[in-house]
Design a protein around this motif. Structure first.
Motif: not given
Length: 354
Positions: A23, A87, A165, A181, A345
């Motif tokens: 990410p 996400t 997120s 994640t 998130v």
């Protein structure tokens, strides 16, 4: 009074797992002057290209960002755009948040040709045609939140999932020591949030190491995930870490360090949890799992300490009822410390695997 709209063109297709790329932090573009509109468009195009979006999608992402930024510049104050890959899955999102007057006639604003400033009036109408999904919430006297998601043909399901997120570095930092994640496993959606100790490149590497470790076996028992992460981070500066796994009726939370979990109903904060004292990779205690009931319609939030935890003391109903993309953005925009990396998130239950 609050208003809302959601536009979902197209059809839903089955979705596969996300790509293996680690990410990246969210790109934030403050809209404090009309010149920021061009920067927002260029940033959106760059994010779309980094996501590998095909064909005209990068140019369409630039149009969406330009229109949303222009609306903020014309009508609001204290606004920003947040641009990032989805996400989970293939695609990207452009999120706009402002502290403006809100939209009193939202449905009319979504109609092509409608304008209050003697312009062509193509803004939200054009975005509604371009975006795979468009979600808007607005409240008079408070402001407006918009999330436009763009996904390749056949990946509409990726844009429709009720999870989101944001992950931002501290102001002035090139690297972000936070990471997030999400894995959709047979045991339920499982979210990891990690906060590498300190700031900068070493904190970022600790966070990325935790993500790599998690992705090897995201469906493992939560204590086993922590044991593996503790081994993986032994030669790093260590991290705070939390994992949340959801089913239709329960949430399992495990955390070490100051990563908080907050469970919301449409009317109230139902639970607040924080991790056990310790550092993953250095002095991690035996991980403990806490299980909570999550009635249908609940929203789970995980966030690092860059987000002021006091947001959850008495949130307004407008905030509690935001869908995940807008909730995560509202929290980061309104309660973030600019001196710290910040991640939030949000996942709404039940989240179906499809």
């Amino acid at each position: 009074m609050a208003h809302e709209a959601r536009v979902t063109p197209g059809t839903t297709s089955p979705s596969g797992p996300p790509g293996g790329a680690l990410p990246e932090p969210t790109r934030a573009v403050p809209i404090d002057h009309f010149s920021a509109v061009h920067l927002a468009a260029a940033t959106a195009r760059a994010v779309a290209e980094r996501c590998g979006l095909p064909g005209a999608l990068p140019d369409q992402a630039a149009v969406v960002a330009s229109e949303l930024a222009s609306n903020i510049a014309k009508h609001a104050t204290g606004g920003s755009l947040y641009l990032q890959p989805l996400t989970y899955g293939e695609g990207m999102e452009v999120i706009a948040v402002d502290r403006g007057p809100g939209m009193r006639e939202l449905e009319r604003c979504l109609t092509d040709g409608y304008t209050t400033t003697n312009t062509l009036g193509a803004g939200l109408g054009a975005i509604g045609r371009i975006a795979t999904t468009l979600t808007i919430r607005t409240r008079s006297g408070t402001g407006t939140l918009v999330c436009a998601r763009l996904a390749p043909r056949g990946r509409t399901a990726d844009a429709e999932r009720p999870l989101a997120s944001l992950c931002l570095p501290a102001d002035g930092e090139e690297h972000c020591g936070d990471a997030v994640t999400v894995a959709l496993t047979d045991r339920g959606p499982t979210a990891l949030v990690v906060d590498g100790l300190g700031h900068g490149s070493e904190a970022a590497e600790a966070a990325r190491a935790a993500v790599r470790c998690f992705r090897r076996a995201p469906d493992a028992d939560l204590p086993d995930l922590f044991t593996a992460a503790n081994r993986a981070l032994r030669h790093s500066r260590g991290a705070a870490l939390a994992v949340l796994r959801l089913t239709d009726t329960t949430a399992a939370y495990c955390g070490v360090g100051n990563v908080r979990a907050v469970l919301l109903s449409p009317d109230d904060v139902t639970h607040q949890l924080t991790g056990q004292p310790g550092v993953v990779g250095w002095n991690m205690p035996p991980p403990q799992v806490r299980r909570l009931s999550t009635p249908a319609g609940s929203t789970a939030v995980l966030h690092t300490d860059g987000l002021d935890h006091r947001w959850a003391r008495a949130p307004e109903p407008f905030l509690l009822r935001l869908p995940p993309p807008l909730l995560a953005a509202a929290l980061v925009h309104g309660f973030r410390s600019s001196r710290d990396d910040t991640t939030a998130v949000a996942v709404k239950t039940p989240l179906r695997l499809r």
